[in-house]
Design an enzyme around this catalytic site. Sequence first.
Site, PDB file in Angstrom:
ATOM      1  CG  ASP A   1       7.803   4.531  10.171  1.00  0.00           C
ATOM      2  OD1 ASP A   1       8.351   3.426   9.576  1.00  0.00           O
ATOM      3  OD2 ASP A   1       7.232   3.749  11.161  1.00  0.00           O
TER       4      ASP A   1
ATOM      5  CG  MET B   1       4.092 -17.936   3.770  1.00  0.00           C
ATOM      6  SD  MET B   1       4.497 -19.461   2.946  1.00  0.00           S
ATOM      7  CE  MET B   1       5.443 -20.364   3.560  1.00  0.00           C
TER       8      MET B   1
END
Lengths: 561, 690
Positions: free
Chosen positions: B307, B382
């Site tokens: 990752d 967002m």
Amino acid sequence: MPRQDVLSLVIYFIGLIFLAYPLGTYISRVLEGDIPAFIRWLKPLEGIIYKVTGCNPGTDQKARHYLKDLLAFNLAGLIILFTLLLTQGMLPLNPQNFPGLTWDLAFNTATSFITNTNWQAYSGEASLSYFSQMVGLGTQNFLSAATGLAIVAVLARGLVRKESGKVGNFSADLVRSTIYILLPLSIILAILLISQGVVQSYSSYIVARTIEGADHIIPLGPAASQIAIKQLGTNGGGFFGMNSAHPFENPTPFSNFLQVLAILLIPLAQVFAFGRMLKKPKEGYALVTTMFLLMLPLLALALISEHQGIPELAVNLEGKEVRTGITDSVLWGITTTAASNGSVNAMHSSFTPLAALAFIFQILTGEVIFGGSGSGLYGMALYAIITLFLAGLMVGRSPEWLGKKIEAYEVRLALIAILVPCALILIGVSIGLTHPWGVTALSHQGPHGLSELLYGFASTVGNNGSAYAGLSANSPVLNTVFGLCMLIGRFVVLIPIVLIAGNISFKKSTPVSSGTFPTDGPLFIILLAGVVLIFGALTFFPVLALGPIAEHLLMAAGQYF
Amino acid sequence: MRKNTKPLFNSEDVIKAIKDSFTKLSPKVQLQNFVMFVVYLGAILTSLITIREIASGNFSSFNLQITIWLWFTVLFANFAEALAEGKGKAQAESLRSAKENLTAKRIKGGKEEVVSATSLHIGDHYSCSAGEVIPADGEIVEGIASVDESAITGESAPVIRESGGDRSAVTAGTKVLSDRIVIRVTAEPGQSYIDKLIAMVEGANRQKTPNEIALGILLIALTAVFLLAVITLKGFIHYSTTEDAIRAGYSVPVMIALLVCLIPTTIGGLLSAIGISGMERLLKKNVIAKSGKAVEAAGDVDVLLLDKTGTITLGNRMASEFIPVEMVDDITLATAAHLSSAKDETPEGRSIIQLAEIKFNIKTDLSGSTLEYIPFAAETRMSGLNITKDGKVRVMRKGASDAIERFVTGNGGNFPQSARNIVKSVAQQGGTPLVVCEDARVLGVIHLKDIVKSGIKERFGQLRKMGIKTIMITGDNPLTAAAIAAEAGVDDFLAEATPEMKLERIRREQAQGHMIAMVGDGTNDAPALAQADVGVAMNTGTQAAREAGNMVDLDSNPTKLIEVVETGKQLLMTRGALTTFSISNDVAKYFAILPAIFAGIYVVKGRGVLEGLDIMNLHSPQSAILSAVIFNALIIVALIPLALRGVKYRPLGAREVLGRNLIVYGFGGLIVPFIGIWIIDHILVLLNLV
């Protein structure tokens, strides 16, 4: 050593590589079924054979089915040859009216030729009809060699194929090896040998009257054809009892050169072929280098020992043909024990102890230094598996060979194939030396006698077939024991390697990375040679110490046997 | 389990191990190791012979000494194993103490009742308050708490556990420090995580790994062939001499001595110690392997899925620049960015505020406004703030460019080309562009920068040398991912990765024959963790992830995957090196023992010709045999530290590693015993023992 001897050795090895390299490419194409154009006119013959025998060369077989066919074919060959030898008195082409062989000699001889050993407990010119020689032994000379080559193909397929489980078709491999590889080469060699004066005749033996008025029987026969395949197919069974020391088998220096070339030709070419079939020629070069690395020091040891001779004798020519001389006799001895050929052009018993040590040691490694037709390469493959297992552990990665993981199954089978023959030799010699059937067969005492029996067991188990001579091998017990040794020595190696090939063909192939241990580099070559040496040395050091090594030390101290 | 900073072993461990070496003399234990069992039988046989000799008054000190040293050989091997096991046991002990006598407040029909922890079953609910130890593994269904997990991880900083999401799992034996939580039980008693840990640490059901099995076969085969070599030698000697005294000289004790010297006792005696200490080394790194097989597989890994966040880059991206679109000035953008992040507690949000305040001196006054914080969500991608003041609503948003584009166009605005260009340029530099808008108007872009960890590039370089490919996994878009991949020096990347993509990628690599390792913590990582050959689950992760992986990292440090791989390789290397050493040793032992045995055979001028093989020039046949046996026993002890520590690991290619190991253990194995046996022979003479 005279300078021209050195030159002849250099010419020999250059010539050998020069011939074996293209032959390797040719063998690989034949085994892959891609028959080169110049020999494709033989295709109808191949087709006829399949039609007559009802084989289907197109089916890709699983290892077990392949093996079943192979074993059935060999068993049939064994039974036919055994029967033929027992009944040769009733069969044609028997101008000398030889009777059938005893059951034990017939068994011994049949197993001997089935297994590509060609141990000869008989003397050809004194006991076998032309029919037995040609139809019986000659056929098996081809088929046993072809069987070996087939397994080279099986092994290569196992390593190349991914998640397949199929290893090819036995009948196709056998037929193609025979008619495209062994047959043409034998014909060429036979013609060359005939040109040198090797006999090829169906007439009965000639009885000549000597000057003293005694009768002198001159044996004849279809020898040249037999000798060609005897050398090419790493068989080694001579037409005459004296093998290639007999002037009718090996009359000239050139015939000697041709034969010693033929001894190593296929054993070397098959390694090149193996690399080609893997699509990694470098793998083949690495194995070739390993084999030379093992053989050349032994050749040097034998040459030095022979040229030094025996303290009391200037030149050790006892048991050697003056025609061939020391260097050529040593070269022959080394090549015939390296390749599991077993033909001889000198009396091995008469070599100095250290030369004999070199010969015996090559056989004791399991005939993997070039080795027999097919068997040399697949025998070396077993050592490669063990080597890579150790190497894999040492680099911290699960062992693999050409991307195929080496696991417990492969290790177990490889060890069986390497160690059962070793065990058989040790047990056989040890029991033989402490029982009348063994001791009475020896013609020498002390370490030399031990070497005789050791050589006998090593030669039969290792499927070499040459003899140290001196051993009276034609007794019911030894015929049976050696017969069994040859069978076990052949199939305890052959069966595992086919099973291994089958098993690895199922496996995925790990892509190469810098964590992969390369099997085409100098490190692998050294390690593989080391493993062969150490395994052989550790198992046989005690018995070799009491045999050739003791004899050498005694000789140095002034005692001979 | 406290972090282990102890030396390799201390006197306490040693004393316990000495005791255990004797209890391990029971035939049942000995039978598990074929090589050592042969030595054990040999020791029993020579003991019986010695006892009979003593009883008959025909006592030979040689046989007695052989007997003693054979027993030492067995004991030394036992000692190595006991020493390796001892450490695991101590750790299991401390784990076990964490879960002793726990009680639970089970909730049944809305009422709490105190029951023993062992009577909790899957699906039961219980509550746990500050100061209490969690009695059973479970998932928080209600509440949030800080939990001290040091009993398991050794990490003293408390962690937050809360219901829902990837941080909901709690483990029995850990302690709630604050608040109250309600937990649903997910493991039956005896099956809990800590129980499994104990079993693993103790090696109770330690299965043999594939390579261990194959090596075991090799050792058995070698033992068998040497057994034959020793027995058949009887026949060869019988043939080679007619003197009964010399034939009898190859007596049973001498045969056993020769056998024990030849069979691979060095590796045989240390094999299980090597395996156990491999797990131990991982434990020291606070990684628990669920099986030895997993450790070994780690050594074979050639593809690492890492990752990006936390492993390759520092966890947090930092705002580094505000880039306004045309017709907007810096201050307007900075103010909008500041406002949109006013309630954003994420590290990124904080860094935006910091940048705005430090660089542009922005101060916003939100008093008297009603604030509605819109947190970041995976669907909307967002976040922002709705500020209502005097009936007027300002909608401040920041987020991924496509998300903002949708938002702006959805509100009747348009997404300017200049914004697109800025986004692209930021992404190309490896940054993460966050587009800022107010209502339907795009103001500019915040450049969030990923900081690649220092030293990580070198680490990947080492991995590449070892033949390991690194693949970075990131949710970033391909452009950003490519830039970071280049900066960090990974071989490949997987951008905009979803759990399905990870799984698919693993399958694809595996189909090509690769061995994959990955790290994961979320429930959605579980399938990929299970599919990977080595799946390391973070201890902070969900129960599903921890179940799916075959290793658990108690520190939850994703970088550790690299160390796991190294440990796996080291384990194999140690076995291989000692096997090679063991086999090479035989050459010298032959040169010591065979001349001694053959001394009376083929005597010329009063000297056996085969004594010429005695290149070490040892004192006498008896001292030669005894020295070889003593060397054989002592070398086991001498190599215990190596077995426990593992051979030195260097991140090099296979060729270099093999070359080194071959020189040290192969060639060294040939030489060392010659020297060792020679020295022991001289000591024996000095001590008048022969």
